[in-house]
Design a protein around this motif. Structure first.
Motif, PDB file in Angstrom:
ATOM      1  N   THR A  13     -19.018  21.766 -33.749  1.00 53.60           N
ATOM      2  CA  THR A  13     -17.891  20.835 -33.668  1.00 53.60           C
ATOM      3  C   THR A  13     -16.686  21.269 -34.485  1.00 53.60           C
ATOM      4  O   THR A  13     -15.602  20.738 -34.302  1.00 53.60           O
ATOM      5  N   CYS A  14     -16.867  22.233 -35.349  1.00 49.70           N
ATOM      6  CA  CYS A  14     -15.781  22.699 -36.204  1.00 49.70           C
ATOM      7  C   CYS A  14     -15.163  23.953 -35.586  1.00 49.70           C
ATOM      8  O   CYS A  14     -15.842  24.964 -35.410  1.00 49.70           O
ATOM      9  N   ALA A  15     -13.899  23.889 -35.281  1.00 52.15           N
ATOM     10  CA  ALA A  15     -13.208  25.046 -34.705  1.00 52.15           C
ATOM     11  C   ALA A  15     -13.202  26.188 -35.704  1.00 52.15           C
ATOM     12  O   ALA A  15     -12.768  26.039 -36.838  1.00 52.15           O
ATOM     13  N   GLY A  16     -13.708  27.330 -35.294  1.00 54.08           N
ATOM     14  CA  GLY A  16     -13.699  28.506 -36.140  1.00 54.08           C
ATOM     15  C   GLY A  16     -14.805  28.578 -37.172  1.00 54.08           C
ATOM     16  O   GLY A  16     -14.804  29.475 -38.010  1.00 54.08           O
ATOM     17  N   CYS A  17     -15.736  27.639 -37.139  1.00 53.51           N
ATOM     18  CA  CYS A  17     -16.835  27.648 -38.113  1.00 53.51           C
ATOM     19  C   CYS A  17     -18.070  28.316 -37.512  1.00 53.51           C
ATOM     20  O   CYS A  17     -18.334  28.184 -36.322  1.00 53.51           O
ATOM     21  N   GLU A  18     -18.787  28.999 -38.332  1.00 57.20           N
ATOM     22  CA  GLU A  18     -20.067  29.581 -37.955  1.00 57.20           C
ATOM     23  C   GLU A  18     -21.131  28.956 -38.836  1.00 57.20           C
ATOM     24  O   GLU A  18     -20.882  28.665 -40.013  1.00 57.20           O
ATOM     25  N   ASN A  32     -12.727  20.416 -44.488  1.00 57.82           N
ATOM     26  CA  ASN A  32     -12.428  19.891 -43.147  1.00 57.82           C
ATOM     27  C   ASN A  32     -13.403  20.383 -42.079  1.00 57.82           C
ATOM     28  O   ASN A  32     -13.006  20.624 -40.935  1.00 57.82           O
ATOM     29  N   PHE A  33     -14.665  20.542 -42.451  1.00 62.08           N
ATOM     30  CA  PHE A  33     -15.685  20.927 -41.486  1.00 62.08           C
ATOM     31  C   PHE A  33     -16.140  19.732 -40.652  1.00 62.08           C
ATOM     32  O   PHE A  33     -16.762  19.903 -39.619  1.00 62.08           O
ATOM     33  N   LEU A  34     -15.844  18.521 -41.112  1.00 56.75           N
ATOM     34  CA  LEU A  34     -16.197  17.307 -40.370  1.00 56.75           C
ATOM     35  C   LEU A  34     -14.943  16.489 -40.129  1.00 56.75           C
ATOM     36  O   LEU A  34     -14.236  16.138 -41.069  1.00 56.75           O
ATOM     37  N   ASP A  35     -14.688  16.170 -38.865  1.00 54.24           N
ATOM     38  CA  ASP A  35     -13.650  15.197 -38.566  1.00 54.24           C
ATOM     39  C   ASP A  35     -14.353  13.906 -38.153  1.00 54.24           C
ATOM     40  O   ASP A  35     -15.584  13.837 -38.147  1.00 54.24           O
ATOM     41  N   PHE A  40     -19.402  10.998 -36.398  1.00 54.14           N
ATOM     42  CA  PHE A  40     -20.193  10.056 -35.614  1.00 54.14           C
ATOM     43  C   PHE A  40     -21.191  10.774 -34.700  1.00 54.14           C
ATOM     44  O   PHE A  40     -22.259  10.237 -34.413  1.00 54.14           O
ATOM     45  N   ASP A  41     -20.896  11.998 -34.286  1.00 53.09           N
ATOM     46  CA  ASP A  41     -21.907  12.812 -33.595  1.00 53.09           C
ATOM     47  C   ASP A  41     -23.065  13.097 -34.536  1.00 53.09           C
ATOM     48  O   ASP A  41     -24.229  13.083 -34.133  1.00 53.09           O
ATOM     49  N   LEU A  42     -22.746  13.345 -35.775  1.00 54.25           N
ATOM     50  CA  LEU A  42     -23.765  13.613 -36.782  1.00 54.25           C
ATOM     51  C   LEU A  42     -24.619  12.372 -37.037  1.00 54.25           C
ATOM     52  O   LEU A  42     -25.844  12.463 -37.133  1.00 54.25           O
ATOM     53  N   VAL A  43     -24.007  11.214 -37.121  1.00 54.90           N
ATOM     54  CA  VAL A  43     -24.755   9.965 -37.291  1.00 54.90           C
ATOM     55  C   VAL A  43     -25.710   9.770 -36.121  1.00 54.90           C
ATOM     56  O   VAL A  43     -26.876   9.390 -36.305  1.00 54.90           O
ATOM     57  N   ASP A  44     -25.258  10.065 -34.913  1.00 52.34           N
ATOM     58  CA  ASP A  44     -26.117   9.960 -33.732  1.00 52.34           C
ATOM     59  C   ASP A  44     -27.280  10.947 -33.818  1.00 52.34           C
ATOM     60  O   ASP A  44     -28.427  10.594 -33.515  1.00 52.34           O
ATOM     61  N   LEU A  45     -27.014  12.173 -34.238  1.00 51.17           N
ATOM     62  CA  LEU A  45     -28.067  13.174 -34.402  1.00 51.17           C
ATOM     63  C   LEU A  45     -29.112  12.693 -35.407  1.00 51.17           C
ATOM     64  O   LEU A  45     -30.317  12.817 -35.163  1.00 51.17           O
ATOM     65  N   ASN A  63     -21.875  10.333 -49.225  1.00 51.67           N
ATOM     66  CA  ASN A  63     -23.091  10.545 -48.434  1.00 51.67           C
ATOM     67  C   ASN A  63     -22.966  11.681 -47.430  1.00 51.67           C
ATOM     68  O   ASN A  63     -23.976  12.191 -46.943  1.00 51.67           O
ATOM     69  N   PHE A  64     -21.736  12.082 -47.102  1.00 49.56           N
ATOM     70  CA  PHE A  64     -21.518  13.145 -46.129  1.00 49.56           C
ATOM     71  C   PHE A  64     -20.736  14.316 -46.727  1.00 49.56           C
ATOM     72  O   PHE A  64     -20.130  15.101 -46.008  1.00 49.56           O
ATOM     73  N   ALA A  65     -20.797  14.447 -48.040  1.00 47.64           N
ATOM     74  CA  ALA A  65     -20.068  15.503 -48.735  1.00 47.64           C
ATOM     75  C   ALA A  65     -20.619  16.892 -48.452  1.00 47.64           C
ATOM     76  O   ALA A  65     -19.882  17.871 -48.446  1.00 47.64           O
ATOM     77  N   SER A  66     -21.916  16.972 -48.210  1.00 43.55           N
ATOM     78  CA  SER A  66     -22.574  18.264 -47.963  1.00 43.55           C
ATOM     79  C   SER A  66     -23.826  18.009 -47.133  1.00 43.55           C
ATOM     80  O   SER A  66     -24.264  16.852 -46.983  1.00 43.55           O
ATOM     81  N   VAL A  67     -24.415  19.065 -46.623  1.00 44.76           N
ATOM     82  CA  VAL A  67     -25.674  18.914 -45.878  1.00 44.76           C
ATOM     83  C   VAL A  67     -26.750  18.356 -46.809  1.00 44.76           C
ATOM     84  O   VAL A  67     -27.537  17.493 -46.420  1.00 44.76           O
TER      85      VAL A  67
END
Length: 86
Positions: A13-18, A32-35, A40-45, A63-67
């Motif tokens: 979901t992050c443009a240019g991220c690997e 800015n790895f999460l918009d 909300f895609d992550l919450v669904d996952l 709660n969403f600062a890092s993996v």
């Protein structure tokens, strides 16, 4: 493993991220790895894969600062649900 699925979703979901750029303690929001859409895609996952409902009040920067923070949140919610059933 849930952490790997989270990493893959963020990379998709992050443009240019690997996924190999993101580690457990990478500051997702600061970089800015999460918009909002990815969040909300992550919450669904997490709901599907970990079987936990993430209450809106828990969708916070801490709660969403890092993996690692996300995994800690999931484990806490799972523990709370288990304790409520006992």
């Amino acid at each position: 493993m849930l952490a790997n699925k989270i990493l893959l979703l963020i990379a998709e979901t992050c443009a240019g991220c690997e996924s190999d750029q993101i580690e457990l303690d990478t500051p997702l929001l600061e970089l800015n790895f999460l918009d909002s859409s990815a969040l909300f895609d992550l919450v669904d996952l997490l709901n599907r894969e970990a079987g936990v409902a993430i209450p809106l009040r828990e969708v916070t920067p801490d709660n969403f600062a890092s993996v690692r923070a996300i995994i800690d949140l999931v484990e806490r919610l799972q523990s709370d649900a288990f304790a409520a059933q006992a």
